[in-house]
Write an enzyme that holds these catalytic residues in place. Structure first.
Site, PDB file in Angstrom:
ATOM      1  N   HIS A  14      30.870 -39.574  -2.971  1.00 47.18           N
ATOM      2  CA  HIS A  14      29.454 -39.778  -3.358  1.00 47.18           C
ATOM      3  C   HIS A  14      28.732 -38.447  -3.191  1.00 47.18           C
ATOM      4  O   HIS A  14      28.465 -38.018  -2.063  1.00 47.18           O
ATOM      5  CB  HIS A  14      28.792 -40.844  -2.477  1.00 47.18           C
ATOM      6  CG  HIS A  14      27.369 -41.143  -2.866  1.00 47.18           C
ATOM      7  ND1 HIS A  14      26.895 -42.422  -3.003  1.00 47.18           N
ATOM      8  CD2 HIS A  14      26.314 -40.341  -3.146  1.00 47.18           C
ATOM      9  CE1 HIS A  14      25.614 -42.393  -3.360  1.00 47.18           C
ATOM     10  NE2 HIS A  14      25.229 -41.117  -3.442  1.00 47.18           N
ATOM     11  N   HIS A  16      25.758 -35.477  -5.012  1.00 49.91           N
ATOM     12  CA  HIS A  16      24.770 -35.028  -6.017  1.00 49.91           C
ATOM     13  C   HIS A  16      24.890 -33.518  -6.187  1.00 49.91           C
ATOM     14  O   HIS A  16      24.595 -32.770  -5.256  1.00 49.91           O
ATOM     15  CB  HIS A  16      23.351 -35.388  -5.567  1.00 49.91           C
ATOM     16  CG  HIS A  16      23.165 -36.857  -5.337  1.00 49.91           C
ATOM     17  ND1 HIS A  16      22.728 -37.714  -6.321  1.00 49.91           N
ATOM     18  CD2 HIS A  16      23.407 -37.629  -4.248  1.00 49.91           C
ATOM     19  CE1 HIS A  16      22.690 -38.947  -5.841  1.00 49.91           C
ATOM     20  NE2 HIS A  16      23.101 -38.929  -4.583  1.00 49.91           N
ATOM     21  N   LYS A 100      27.217 -46.386 -12.076  1.00 50.09           N
ATOM     22  CA  LYS A 100      26.308 -46.506 -10.922  1.00 50.09           C
ATOM     23  C   LYS A 100      25.102 -47.352 -11.274  1.00 50.09           C
ATOM     24  O   LYS A 100      24.439 -47.119 -12.285  1.00 50.09           O
ATOM     25  CB  LYS A 100      25.845 -45.103 -10.496  1.00 50.09           C
ATOM     26  CG  LYS A 100      24.857 -45.055  -9.340  1.00 50.09           C
ATOM     27  CD  LYS A 100      25.509 -45.253  -7.989  1.00 50.09           C
ATOM     28  CE  LYS A 100      24.501 -45.321  -6.851  1.00 50.09           C
ATOM     29  NZ  LYS A 100      24.194 -44.030  -6.273  1.00 50.09           N
ATOM     30  N   HIS A 137      23.617 -48.651  -5.524  1.00 49.99           N
ATOM     31  CA  HIS A 137      22.558 -48.297  -4.575  1.00 49.99           C
ATOM     32  C   HIS A 137      21.987 -49.642  -4.156  1.00 49.99           C
ATOM     33  O   HIS A 137      21.197 -50.250  -4.889  1.00 49.99           O
ATOM     34  CB  HIS A 137      21.494 -47.401  -5.214  1.00 49.99           C
ATOM     35  CG  HIS A 137      20.473 -46.956  -4.225  1.00 49.99           C
ATOM     36  ND1 HIS A 137      20.376 -45.658  -3.769  1.00 49.99           N
ATOM     37  CD2 HIS A 137      19.538 -47.667  -3.543  1.00 49.99           C
ATOM     38  CE1 HIS A 137      19.408 -45.579  -2.859  1.00 49.99           C
ATOM     39  NE2 HIS A 137      18.882 -46.788  -2.712  1.00 49.99           N
ATOM     40  N   HIS A 175      26.678 -45.458   0.425  1.00 53.50           N
ATOM     41  CA  HIS A 175      25.919 -45.050   1.627  1.00 53.50           C
ATOM     42  C   HIS A 175      25.414 -46.252   2.416  1.00 53.50           C
ATOM     43  O   HIS A 175      24.214 -46.482   2.527  1.00 53.50           O
ATOM     44  CB  HIS A 175      24.788 -44.077   1.298  1.00 53.50           C
ATOM     45  CG  HIS A 175      24.004 -44.370   0.031  1.00 53.50           C
ATOM     46  ND1 HIS A 175      23.494 -45.598  -0.279  1.00 53.50           N
ATOM     47  CD2 HIS A 175      23.653 -43.567  -0.990  1.00 53.50           C
ATOM     48  CE1 HIS A 175      22.858 -45.528  -1.439  1.00 53.50           C
ATOM     49  NE2 HIS A 175      22.949 -44.305  -1.888  1.00 53.50           N
ATOM     50  N   ASP A 248      26.943 -38.109   0.166  1.00 57.34           N
ATOM     51  CA  ASP A 248      25.602 -38.260  -0.406  1.00 57.34           C
ATOM     52  C   ASP A 248      24.801 -36.967  -0.247  1.00 57.34           C
ATOM     53  O   ASP A 248      23.573 -36.999  -0.138  1.00 57.34           O
ATOM     54  CB  ASP A 248      24.858 -39.447   0.214  1.00 57.34           C
ATOM     55  CG  ASP A 248      23.611 -39.823  -0.577  1.00 57.34           C
ATOM     56  OD1 ASP A 248      23.524 -39.463  -1.765  1.00 57.34           O
ATOM     57  OD2 ASP A 248      22.718 -40.468   0.004  1.00 57.34           O
TER      58      ASP A 248
HETATM   59  C1  NCD Z   1      19.585 -39.029  -3.503  1.00 57.52           C
HETATM   60  C2  NCD Z   1      19.081 -37.910  -4.397  1.00 57.52           C
HETATM   61  O1  NCD Z   1      18.225 -37.116  -3.961  1.00 57.52           O
HETATM   62  O2  NCD Z   1      19.550 -37.793  -5.536  1.00 57.52           O
HETATM   63  N1  NCD Z   1      18.740 -39.121  -2.350  1.00 57.52           N
HETATM   64  C3  NCD Z   1      19.038 -39.724  -1.183  1.00 57.52           C
HETATM   65  O3  NCD Z   1      18.155 -39.792  -0.323  1.00 57.52           O
HETATM   66  N2  NCD Z   1      20.227 -40.206  -0.911  1.00 57.52           N
HETATM   67  C4  NCD Z   1      19.666 -40.288  -4.280  1.00 57.52           C
HETATM   68  C5  NCD Z   1      20.393 -41.415  -3.596  1.00 57.52           C
HETATM   69  O4  NCD Z   1      21.613 -41.382  -3.437  1.00 57.52           O
HETATM   70  O5  NCD Z   1      19.732 -42.385  -3.206  1.00 57.52           O
HETATM   71 ZN    ZN Z   2      23.298 -40.520  -3.417  1.00 52.38          ZN
END
Ligand code: NCD
Ligand code: ZN
Length: 345
Positions: A14, A16, A100, A137, A175, A248
């Site tokens: 997971h 970003h 997702k 999510h 998460h 995450d």
């Molecule tokens: C994530 C993001 O900033 O893209 N932020 C987070 O707090 N985890 C998005 C997500 O996974 O909820």
């Molecule tokens: Zn995330």
């Protein structure tokens, strides 16, 4: 006390990466430790189909360090306009590994998300048919629901029924942050799993709110009470294969975090693997790190386990207070904290 630790190279289930110039910082930071990553599709505009996933994948690969064999595992973002044909196409692409579900408004760039998770059953059916995992999510978004209860309400209102109606669908509770989420996963078979972030293992809501508000510990779903943290810790330390590594890591520029209305997300990639190692060691369970980081996720996704290795050496170092990510200043999660394991180059 051992002074080095060699394990099969882990994957991050997971993550970003963001886009554009930021890829110059985020991709090398992850590729250093991980061989593959499930790449979250919440760009603006989001990665809603195979074609967008293909071009995003190319941009990621272009930012990987020379000689790296890093492999981005792409994900499509479900919207109210997604069709079963989009899912069939994504499944046939060979580079999309999951879809997702963001409830609209739940988190960063989720405005195009699904307004009613109970209104897209044809999409769950298509995912089950094409054997593409559904990544959740797992939070409701209604303003009248307390933010600390949103995960449990999502389970009761949506997830329990989705799970029951699509028994062959692989579901990842992304998460996981509550004992309720942990118990839901534990109560089902191996087709229900959860990713676990370093912050939800190592912190609870006191780390966000006690003694001053700490925006760099703010993420969604928000950190919960200590009893929830303990439930997540116990699930991971038990060696249950349904719980695996997903950082995450979610970078936001320093000025967007340290703001009157700060963004949600912890940029953990620069130190994620050493931090997980510290957590396992502090709980006398270093022997459980490798399966959590390198085996269980691959098995769930029905991908081969990696064969190359990474080595962590016992060496104290301090997580930098700032890093440059494509020209933006970011404060890594746990900036300034001394870590006892370092990833060997
Ligand atoms: C994530 C993001 O900033 O893209 N932020 C987070 O707090 N985890 C998005 C997500 O996974 O909820
Ligand atoms: Zn995330």
């Amino acid at each position: 006390m051992r002074d080095s630790l060699t394990l099969i190279r882990p994957d991050d289930w997971h993550l970003h990466f963001r886009d554009g110039a930021q890829l110059q910082g985020t991709v090398p930071a992850t590729a250093r430790a991980f061989r593959r990553a499930i790449v979250m599709p919440n760009l603006n505009p989001p990665v809603t189909n195979a074609e967008r996933a293909r071009s995003y994948r190319e941009r990621i690969l272009a930012a990987a360090p020379a000689g790296s064999d890093f492999e981005p595992l792409m994900v499509i973002y479900l919207t109210d306009a997604t069709t079963p044909a989009d899912i069939a196409e994504a499944a046939a692409s060979g580079f999309v590994y999951a879809a997702k579900l963001y409830p609209a408004g739940a988190t960063t760039n989720s405005d195009s998300g699904v307004r009613d998770p109970s209104a897209i059953y044809p999409l769950y059916e298509a995912l089950e048919k094409h054997d593409l995992p559904l990544l959740l999510h797992g939070e409701v978004t209604e303003s009248e629901i307390d933010i600390f209860d949103r995960e449990k309400v999502f389970i009761d209102r949506y997830l329990a029924d989705i799970r029951a109606k699509f028994p062959a669908l692989r579901i990842v509770f992304e998460h996981v942050t509550t004992a309720d989420g942990v118990q839901f996963v534990q109560a089902h078979d191996k087709l229900t799993a959860a990713t676990v972030t370093p912050q939800h293992l190592m912190m609870n809501r006191n780390d966000l709110l006690a003694g001053g508000i700490r925006p760099h510990n703010y993420c969604l779903p928000v950190l919960k009470r200590r009893e929830h943290q303990l439930a997540i810790q116990q699930a991971v330390l038990s060696g249950d294969s349904r719980f695996f590594l997903g950082t995450d890591s979610a970078p936001h520029a320093q000025d967007k975090k340290e703001a009157a209305c700060g963004c949600a997300g912890c940029y953990s990639a620069p130190a994620a693997l050493p931090l997980y190692a510290m957590f396992f060691e502090q709980h006398g369970a270093l022997d459980k790190l490798e399966a959590f980081a390198s085996f269980y996720g691959a098995d769930f996704y029905r991908l081969p386990r990696n064969t190359d290795k990474v080595t962590l050496v016992r060496e104290n170092w301090v997580i930098p207070t700032h890093v440059d990510v494509g020209g933006l200043t970011m404060v890594p999660w746990q900036a300034g904290v001394e870590v006892s394991w370092r990833l060997k180059d």
